[in-house]
Enzyme design. Structure first.
Site, PDB file in Angstrom:
ATOM      1  N   LYS A  23       0.841  -1.216   0.000  1.00  0.00           N
ATOM      2  CA  LYS A  23       0.000   0.000   0.000  1.00  0.00           C
ATOM      3  C   LYS A  23       0.869   1.255   0.000  1.00  0.00           C
ATOM      4  O   LYS A  23       0.640   2.180  -0.786  1.00  0.00           O
ATOM      5  CB  LYS A  23      -0.918  -0.048   1.229  1.00  0.00           C
ATOM      6  CG  LYS A  23      -1.904   1.074   1.374  1.00  0.00           C
ATOM      7  CD  LYS A  23      -1.409   2.239   2.203  1.00  0.00           C
ATOM      8  CE  LYS A  23      -1.386   2.039   3.673  1.00  0.00           C
ATOM      9  NZ  LYS A  23      -0.907   3.257   4.399  1.00  0.00           N
ATOM     10  N   ASN A  24       1.869   1.289   0.865  1.00  0.00           N
ATOM     11  CA  ASN A  24       2.682   2.505   0.965  1.00  0.00           C
ATOM     12  C   ASN A  24       3.512   2.747  -0.304  1.00  0.00           C
ATOM     13  O   ASN A  24       3.739   3.892  -0.693  1.00  0.00           O
ATOM     14  CB  ASN A  24       3.611   2.439   2.184  1.00  0.00           C
ATOM     15  CG  ASN A  24       2.857   2.664   3.483  1.00  0.00           C
ATOM     16  OD1 ASN A  24       1.700   3.071   3.473  1.00  0.00           O
ATOM     17  ND2 ASN A  24       3.508   2.391   4.608  1.00  0.00           N
ATOM     18  N   CYS A 119      -2.492  13.834  14.021  1.00  0.00           N
ATOM     19  CA  CYS A 119      -3.189  12.569  13.906  1.00  0.00           C
ATOM     20  C   CYS A 119      -2.933  11.745  15.152  1.00  0.00           C
ATOM     21  O   CYS A 119      -2.242  12.182  16.050  1.00  0.00           O
ATOM     22  CB  CYS A 119      -2.764  11.813  12.665  1.00  0.00           C
ATOM     23  SG  CYS A 119      -1.237  10.928  12.874  1.00  0.00           S
ATOM     24  N   ARG A 124       3.102  14.490  13.888  1.00  0.00           N
ATOM     25  CA  ARG A 124       3.460  14.214  12.489  1.00  0.00           C
ATOM     26  C   ARG A 124       3.757  15.470  11.675  1.00  0.00           C
ATOM     27  O   ARG A 124       3.030  15.816  10.728  1.00  0.00           O
ATOM     28  CB  ARG A 124       2.384  13.372  11.795  1.00  0.00           C
ATOM     29  CG  ARG A 124       2.081  12.152  12.591  1.00  0.00           C
ATOM     30  CD  ARG A 124       1.982  10.847  11.924  1.00  0.00           C
ATOM     31  NE  ARG A 124       2.541  10.494  10.682  1.00  0.00           N
ATOM     32  CZ  ARG A 124       2.022   9.541   9.923  1.00  0.00           C
ATOM     33  NH1 ARG A 124       0.922   8.947  10.278  1.00  0.00           N
ATOM     34  NH2 ARG A 124       2.628   9.187   8.814  1.00  0.00           N
ATOM     35  N   PRO A 125       4.816  16.175  12.024  1.00  0.00           N
ATOM     36  CA  PRO A 125       5.156  17.393  11.287  1.00  0.00           C
ATOM     37  C   PRO A 125       5.613  17.079   9.860  1.00  0.00           C
ATOM     38  O   PRO A 125       5.939  15.924   9.541  1.00  0.00           O
ATOM     39  CB  PRO A 125       6.315  17.976  12.097  1.00  0.00           C
ATOM     40  CG  PRO A 125       6.892  16.829  12.850  1.00  0.00           C
ATOM     41  CD  PRO A 125       5.785  15.838  13.063  1.00  0.00           C
ATOM     42  N   ASP A 310       5.507  -0.201  11.658  1.00  0.00           N
ATOM     43  CA  ASP A 310       4.173  -0.634  11.235  1.00  0.00           C
ATOM     44  C   ASP A 310       3.861  -2.078  11.634  1.00  0.00           C
ATOM     45  O   ASP A 310       2.719  -2.519  11.495  1.00  0.00           O
ATOM     46  CB  ASP A 310       4.017  -0.458   9.718  1.00  0.00           C
ATOM     47  CG  ASP A 310       3.862   1.014   9.333  1.00  0.00           C
ATOM     48  OD1 ASP A 310       3.652   1.854  10.229  1.00  0.00           O
ATOM     49  OD2 ASP A 310       3.963   1.325   8.129  1.00  0.00           O
ATOM     50  N   VAL A 332      10.032   5.422  16.451  1.00  0.00           N
ATOM     51  CA  VAL A 332       9.747   6.186  15.220  1.00  0.00           C
ATOM     52  C   VAL A 332       8.654   7.233  15.458  1.00  0.00           C
ATOM     53  O   VAL A 332       8.827   8.404  15.106  1.00  0.00           O
ATOM     54  CB  VAL A 332       9.370   5.242  14.057  1.00  0.00           C
ATOM     55  CG1 VAL A 332       9.066   6.051  12.795  1.00  0.00           C
ATOM     56  CG2 VAL A 332      10.477   4.228  13.798  1.00  0.00           C
ATOM     57  N   ARG A 402      -8.502   1.321   5.129  1.00  0.00           N
ATOM     58  CA  ARG A 402      -7.542   2.236   4.508  1.00  0.00           C
ATOM     59  C   ARG A 402      -6.245   1.509   4.169  1.00  0.00           C
ATOM     60  O   ARG A 402      -5.591   1.814   3.173  1.00  0.00           O
ATOM     61  CB  ARG A 402      -7.215   3.387   5.462  1.00  0.00           C
ATOM     62  CG  ARG A 402      -8.344   4.376   5.666  1.00  0.00           C
ATOM     63  CD  ARG A 402      -7.883   5.491   6.585  1.00  0.00           C
ATOM     64  NE  ARG A 402      -6.607   5.992   6.141  1.00  0.00           N
ATOM     65  CZ  ARG A 402      -5.633   6.414   6.934  1.00  0.00           C
ATOM     66  NH1 ARG A 402      -5.789   6.436   8.226  1.00  0.00           N
ATOM     67  NH2 ARG A 402      -4.502   6.842   6.426  1.00  0.00           N
TER      68      ARG A 402
HETATM   69  C1  UD1 Z   1       5.736   6.357   6.221  1.00  0.00           C
HETATM   70  C2  UD1 Z   1       4.681   5.292   6.086  1.00  0.00           C
HETATM   71  C3  UD1 Z   1       4.222   4.813   7.447  1.00  0.00           C
HETATM   72  C4  UD1 Z   1       5.414   4.369   8.273  1.00  0.00           C
HETATM   73  C5  UD1 Z   1       6.472   5.456   8.310  1.00  0.00           C
HETATM   74  C6  UD1 Z   1       7.764   5.010   8.999  1.00  0.00           C
HETATM   75  C7  UD1 Z   1       3.576   5.912   4.016  1.00  0.00           C
HETATM   76  C8  UD1 Z   1       2.345   6.420   3.364  1.00  0.00           C
HETATM   77  N1  UD1 Z   1       3.556   5.838   5.355  1.00  0.00           N
HETATM   78  O1  UD1 Z   1       5.128   7.453   6.899  1.00  0.00           O
HETATM   79  O2  UD1 Z   1       3.318   3.721   7.272  1.00  0.00           O
HETATM   80  O3  UD1 Z   1       4.990   4.095   9.587  1.00  0.00           O
HETATM   81  O4  UD1 Z   1       6.835   5.853   6.983  1.00  0.00           O
HETATM   82  O5  UD1 Z   1       8.279   3.867   8.389  1.00  0.00           O
HETATM   83  O6  UD1 Z   1       4.521   5.534   3.360  1.00  0.00           O
HETATM   84  N2  UD1 Z   1       9.082  13.542  10.806  1.00  0.00           N
HETATM   85  C9  UD1 Z   1       9.328  14.854  11.166  1.00  0.00           C
HETATM   86  N3  UD1 Z   1       9.239  15.829  10.198  1.00  0.00           N
HETATM   87  C10 UD1 Z   1       8.915  15.532   8.911  1.00  0.00           C
HETATM   88  C11 UD1 Z   1       8.665  14.184   8.557  1.00  0.00           C
HETATM   89  C12 UD1 Z   1       8.748  13.205   9.521  1.00  0.00           C
HETATM   90  O7  UD1 Z   1       9.614  15.154  12.326  1.00  0.00           O
HETATM   91  O8  UD1 Z   1       8.855  16.454   8.088  1.00  0.00           O
HETATM   92  C13 UD1 Z   1       9.156  12.480  11.844  1.00  0.00           C
HETATM   93  C14 UD1 Z   1       7.781  11.817  12.072  1.00  0.00           C
HETATM   94  O9  UD1 Z   1       7.002  12.566  12.971  1.00  0.00           O
HETATM   95  C15 UD1 Z   1       8.188  10.467  12.607  1.00  0.00           C
HETATM   96  C16 UD1 Z   1       9.492  10.170  11.835  1.00  0.00           C
HETATM   97  O10 UD1 Z   1       9.966  11.425  11.348  1.00  0.00           O
HETATM   98  O11 UD1 Z   1       8.468  10.564  13.975  1.00  0.00           O
HETATM   99  C17 UD1 Z   1       9.325   9.216  10.681  1.00  0.00           C
HETATM  100  O12 UD1 Z   1       8.308   9.673   9.825  1.00  0.00           O
HETATM  101  P1  UD1 Z   1       8.315   9.368   8.263  1.00  0.00           P
HETATM  102  O13 UD1 Z   1       9.381   8.372   7.959  1.00  0.00           O
HETATM  103  O14 UD1 Z   1       8.310  10.639   7.531  1.00  0.00           O
HETATM  104  O15 UD1 Z   1       6.911   8.651   8.087  1.00  0.00           O
HETATM  105  P2  UD1 Z   1       5.860   8.873   6.932  1.00  0.00           P
HETATM  106  O16 UD1 Z   1       6.572   9.091   5.634  1.00  0.00           O
HETATM  107  O17 UD1 Z   1       4.863   9.877   7.365  1.00  0.00           O
END
Ligand code: UD1
Length: 443
Positions: A23-24, A119, A124-125, A310, A332, A402
């Protein structure tokens, strides 16, 4: 329509299951098609609700799309895509919508997207996305509702991510791939299998991308990217969930499509519990034969190739009924232990200390009425229901829908006792919220 699962204690799961595309990986692949003009074809696409949402997003911008459910092929024609505004309704339904920002900036030099909001997993910034777009020459203004970005000329940049964010790596890489004449390095990039799947897609489109040890991606922007045909990698998270289902029910299961080498640490932990794992040639195909005497194991989530966040919630269920004590540390996301409360309701002995869950294995879980708060929590609660004495009623099934496509049917075919029922009360609540314009944020 709101639904609940009613789950009864199930016999040992037995058999073989087909693992669908990730899915991702599919979500970001669909977003990447904005970079091209023409018809692309994606194979092995799971038609979960998030995928439908991403497809609708592209359609709302002018693309046309069709899905062949039998063949699991999604065709998207981006020729007429002509808009760069993503509506708040779509952004709120799915945070991954932010992934269209990079491709829109390449295609139009502009992107206007609604703020994704918070969320259930924590704040989730998206600061890694935005501050590094700025580094690439993008101008950004934002208020509490919208992010308005535009770029006249991308500039070369050496981007250092303080954390290997999957979404930021993907978004920046897509922008960089179409930033003609510009070189972008992403240091401390995420290298999850889903990111590698995106790199393969971008390379098929004609992008110039190389990976350098230990985790730097270098992208030379090209003038044009062309439509592609691509098969999405198998979903390691769906595969993992099925393996846990077999493990906790004492069953045996074969997953011919699963890629063992994309789930090494997870498989190691199943083996340390005492389960027998067999891997097919070149790492394709995974089988499990469950032990009758599972031992508790501890683990810590982390970026790939560490234990995936996940699979933390589903794997916690296996620890709830294992012999001994385990410590699970979530590193994470800061708020990803919400499923603990519901597992406790089912009789699990779990204590939370900050980001750690300390679990003392118990002989049995008991059926209860529980509510999923995110996609992976929904999976944990369904799995817990399979081994609980008495009926487990799981609400919040919209999260399950979802993230997973027909997974309840796969589990049922293997011997799980899962029934779907409509929920009049939730249906009423849903419609009241809709009338009042209340939109639940989701991740
Ligand atoms: C993606 C996956 C999600 C998975 C996650 C980590 C998709 C659609 N979703 O989510 O299922 O759990 O990777 O493997 O692919 N962060 C910041 N600032 C940012 C971006 C991220 O602080 O701009 C932090 C997040 O809050 C979190 C960490 O970085 O604590 C990892 O997030 P990230 O790897 O970006 O996850 P997603 O891409 O949102």
């Amino acid at each position: 329509m709101a639904q609940q699962f009613v789950i009864q204690s199930s016999a040992a799961l037995q058999g073989q299951a087909h693992v669908y595309g990730a899915k991702n990986a599919a979500l970001v692949s669909i977003a990447s098609l904005i970079l091209t003009q023409g018809k692309s074809r994606l194979h092995n696409v799971p038609f979960s609700d998030d995928i439908v949402c991403m497809m609708n997003l592209l359609v709302s911008l002018g693309a046309s799309a069709s899905y062949n459910a039998q063949e699991m092929i999604l065709e998207v024609d981006t020729t007429a895509l002509a808009d760069w505004h993503v509506s708040p309704e779509i952004m709120r339904k799915m945070r991954a919508s932010i992934l269209v920002m990079g491709p829109l900036l390449v295609r139009f030099g502009k992107a206007v997207v609604a703020q994704p909001g918070g969320c259930d997993l924590g704040p989730r910034p998206i600061d890694y996305h935005l501050k590094n777009f700025l580094k690439m020459g993008v101008a950004i203004t934002q208020d509490t509702h919208f992010i308005d970005a535009h770029v006249t000329r991308f500039t070369s940049a050496r981007i250092v991510l303080e954390y290997p964010s999957v979404g930021a790596t993907e978004n920046l890489m897509m922008a960089a791939a179409g930033a003609y004449g510009v070189t972008t390095s992403i240091v401390n990039a995420a290298l999850e299998p889903e990111v590698l799947n995106l790199i393969a897609i971008l390379q098929k489109m004609g992008a110039s991308i190389t990976i350098h040890a230990p985790a730097t991606i270098i992208i030379e922007g090209v003038a044009q990217l062309r439509p592609i045909e691509h098969t999405i990698i198998p979903d390691r998270l769906e595969a993992g969930s099925l393996l846990i289902a077999a493990a906790i029910t004492g069953g045996t299961l074969h997953l011919p499509q699963a890629h063992a080498h994309e789930m090494d640490v997870f498989l190691l932990k199943l083996q340390e519990m005492g389960h027998t794992i067999t891997v097919g040639s070149q790492g394709v195909g995974v089988s499990i034969q469950a032990t009758k005497d599972p031992q508790a194991v501890s683990f810590k989530t982390g970026p790939y190739p560490s234990f995936p966040t996940d699979l933390q919630a589903p794997m916690m269920v296996a620890q709830c009924v294992a012999n001994g004590t385990s410590i699970i540390e979530e590193t994470v996301f800061e708020n990803r232990l919400l499923h603990v409360r519901d597992l406790q309701k089912m009789g699990a002995a779990i204590r939370v200390e900050g980001t750690k869950a300390i679990i003392q294995g118990v002989p049995k879980l008991y059926g209860a009425s529980v509510t999923a708060t995110d996609i992976r929590a929904s999976c944990a609660l369904v799995l817990a229901g399979l081994i609980a004495q008495g009926a487990t009623i799981v609400s919040g099934i919209s999260h399950w829908r979802r993230g997973y496509y027909n997974l309840e049917e796969k589990l049922t075919r293997l011997g799980a006792r899962i029934m779907v029922r409509e929920t009049p009360q939730e249906m009423m609540l849903d419609s009241i919220e809709k009338q009042q314009g209340i939109v639940k944020l989701s991740c």
